[in-house]
Design an enzyme around this catalytic site. Sequence first.
Site, mmCIF file in Angstrom:
data_model
loop_
_atom_site.group_PDB
_atom_site.id
_atom_site.type_symbol
_atom_site.label_atom_id
_atom_site.label_comp_id
_atom_site.label_asym_id
_atom_site.label_seq_id
_atom_site.Cartn_x
_atom_site.Cartn_y
_atom_site.Cartn_z
ATOM 1 N N CYS A 1 -19.877 9.941 169.097
ATOM 2 C CA CYS A 1 -18.894 10.497 168.151
ATOM 3 C C CYS A 1 -17.485 10.570 168.737
ATOM 4 C CB CYS A 1 -19.337 11.877 167.681
ATOM 5 S SG CYS A 1 -20.972 11.866 166.942
ATOM 6 N N HIS B 1 -13.332 15.680 164.838
ATOM 7 C CA HIS B 1 -14.564 14.986 164.455
ATOM 8 C C HIS B 1 -15.333 15.869 163.484
ATOM 9 C CE1 HIS B 1 -18.366 13.116 164.423
ATOM 10 N NE2 HIS B 1 -18.947 13.979 165.225
ATOM 11 N N ASN C 1 -21.758 13.569 158.884
ATOM 12 C CA ASN C 1 -21.298 13.173 160.225
ATOM 13 C C ASN C 1 -21.359 11.650 160.341
ATOM 14 O OD1 ASN C 1 -20.914 12.634 162.928
ATOM 15 N ND2 ASN C 1 -22.234 14.282 163.659
HETATM 16 N N1 COA Z 1 -33.508 22.205 156.080
HETATM 17 C C1 COA Z 1 -34.106 23.395 156.116
HETATM 18 N N2 COA Z 1 -34.410 24.023 157.272
HETATM 19 C C2 COA Z 1 -34.066 23.398 158.395
HETATM 20 C C3 COA Z 1 -33.434 22.147 158.420
HETATM 21 C C4 COA Z 1 -33.159 21.556 157.192
HETATM 22 N N3 COA Z 1 -32.541 20.361 157.088
HETATM 23 N N4 COA Z 1 -33.221 21.788 159.697
HETATM 24 C C5 COA Z 1 -33.699 22.766 160.469
HETATM 25 N N5 COA Z 1 -34.222 23.756 159.686
HETATM 26 C C6 COA Z 1 -34.842 25.002 160.085
HETATM 27 C C7 COA Z 1 -35.465 24.921 161.455
HETATM 28 O O1 COA Z 1 -36.764 24.348 161.399
HETATM 29 C C8 COA Z 1 -35.523 26.377 161.848
HETATM 30 O O2 COA Z 1 -36.627 26.960 161.207
HETATM 31 P P1 COA Z 1 -37.547 28.049 161.988
HETATM 32 O O3 COA Z 1 -36.605 29.165 162.321
HETATM 33 O O4 COA Z 1 -38.591 28.364 160.991
HETATM 34 O O5 COA Z 1 -38.034 27.319 163.188
HETATM 35 C C9 COA Z 1 -34.265 26.953 161.194
HETATM 36 O O6 COA Z 1 -33.860 26.004 160.198
HETATM 37 C C10 COA Z 1 -33.131 27.171 162.155
HETATM 38 O O7 COA Z 1 -32.987 25.988 162.950
HETATM 39 P P2 COA Z 1 -31.821 25.856 163.952
HETATM 40 O O8 COA Z 1 -31.949 24.524 164.644
HETATM 41 O O9 COA Z 1 -31.743 27.085 164.814
HETATM 42 O O10 COA Z 1 -30.594 25.843 162.959
HETATM 43 P P3 COA Z 1 -29.068 25.878 163.301
HETATM 44 O O11 COA Z 1 -28.437 26.991 162.591
HETATM 45 O O12 COA Z 1 -28.853 25.756 164.790
HETATM 46 O O13 COA Z 1 -28.550 24.530 162.653
HETATM 47 C C11 COA Z 1 -27.979 22.286 163.174
HETATM 48 C C12 COA Z 1 -29.102 23.298 163.048
HETATM 49 C C13 COA Z 1 -28.562 20.950 163.555
HETATM 50 C C14 COA Z 1 -27.273 22.185 161.837
HETATM 51 C C15 COA Z 1 -26.984 22.789 164.237
HETATM 52 O O14 COA Z 1 -27.672 23.084 165.414
HETATM 53 C C16 COA Z 1 -25.915 21.801 164.531
HETATM 54 O O15 COA Z 1 -25.131 21.466 163.664
HETATM 55 N N6 COA Z 1 -25.811 21.343 165.767
HETATM 56 C C17 COA Z 1 -24.800 20.377 166.158
HETATM 57 C C18 COA Z 1 -25.200 19.084 165.551
HETATM 58 C C19 COA Z 1 -24.129 18.081 165.602
HETATM 59 O O16 COA Z 1 -23.166 18.226 164.913
HETATM 60 N N7 COA Z 1 -24.332 17.062 166.407
HETATM 61 C C20 COA Z 1 -23.462 15.993 166.521
HETATM 62 C C21 COA Z 1 -22.381 16.355 167.464
HETATM 63 S S1 COA Z 1 -21.330 15.027 167.588
#
Ligand code: COA
Length: 357
Positions: free
Chosen positions: A114, A254, A284
């Site tokens: 990214c 980004h 993204n």
């Molecule tokens: N729909 C519904 N539930 C979802 C889901 C989806 N698409 N994806 C994950 N969950 C659930 C998980 O299973 C978890 O459930 P549980 O508590 O029963 O285990 C819950 O949501 C929380 O998951 P978590 O990973 O802690 O969520 P989060 O608030 O951290 O958000 C991301 C997850 C991926 C959105 C977040 O971590 C993120 O944006 N990270 C950076 C990603 C990114 O931008 N990467 C590229 C960088 S260049």
Amino acid sequence: MGQNAVITGWGHYVPSRVVTNFDLEKIVDTSDEWITSRTGIKERRYAADGETTSTMSFRAGRMALEKARLRPQDLDLVIVATCSPDFIFPASACMVQDALGADRAGAFDVESACTGFVSALAVARGLIVSGTHQNALVIGAETLSRFLNWKDRSTCVLFADGAGAVVVEASNASVGIESAVLHSEGSKGHMLMIEGGGAKVPATAKSLELGQHFISMQGGEVFKLAVKSMADAAEEAIAAANLRQDDIHLMIPHQANIRIIEGVAKRLHWPMEKVFVNIQKYGNTSAASIPIALSEAAAEGRLRRGDKILLVAFGGGFTWGASVLEWFGEHEPGRPKSIVERASRRVEDLVDRVLPS
Ligand code: COA
């Protein structure tokens, strides 16, 4: 003083196929409410059959050339930043060079996920400021929909497709791309990667079965590091341009997650009115997100000549970086129009041309 590197053209292309969160609800155990509240994404674009990173790059690149009123033959460099190239090699940039008819240009891809566009812009700036190159086409483009694991709801809802491009020209102007800072932390590469298909884990029936050719990510860790690293890089790039934060008119970050963007703004005490956000429409798009946003910001009249713009990114590797530039805008209308004749005849068979017959 030597020559400066100035952005004189911009453009973007996104596929016409819109996929909303409601569409994803039908195929993945997720909800519009979850995706919107955790990421800010409402919809994204996926490439059609036959559309690839190089075809989208071509379309964005042609638009940038037309805006700059530059002919493809005037280019001496084509760089495509991507982590989802058409092939491991040849580089997507070579197909773009061919399709545009940029017969004098060197061409190569840059891969820093990214952060790719910020990295490629830093390379182009360096080559222009050093005087070895004059006119570069710098593109960020991705077809990440082909690398999504539909069994992993935490990643498949995030990533999408598109392309953005800028023309960077040598100029006697006193300002241009003022700073470029790049960083990396390779020990954390495993937290965001596509494991299979390279030399370490070649494509086999087993790698396919294990889904190693898909994007995998430890989202929580990426999130925390992204906020801190982008904020640090922003401060560093502003200082390297001998400016203060108040001097910057617009931050174009980004577009990974609205909560990451808001986290960066909060850390820097930066008002959200001075941050460009379009993640709700495109998700993204990795290396494509900043040049798409830049092109949209220009189209919306948010960039005026003389404005100072901050670009800042974080991505797999880990990699992160930032750049500060003064917006030049369009050339005076006196410059003859660019004609990309060769390209318009070839885009449809752009990729097929390099496949063995
Ligand atoms: N729909 C519904 N539930 C979802 C889901 C989806 N698409 N994806 C994950 N969950 C659930 C998980 O299973 C978890 O459930 P549980 O508590 O029963 O285990 C819950 O949501 C929380 O998951 P978590 O990973 O802690 O969520 P989060 O608030 O951290 O958000 C991301 C997850 C991926 C959105 C977040 O971590 C993120 O944006 N990270 C950076 C990603 C990114 O931008 N990467 C590229 C960088 S260049």
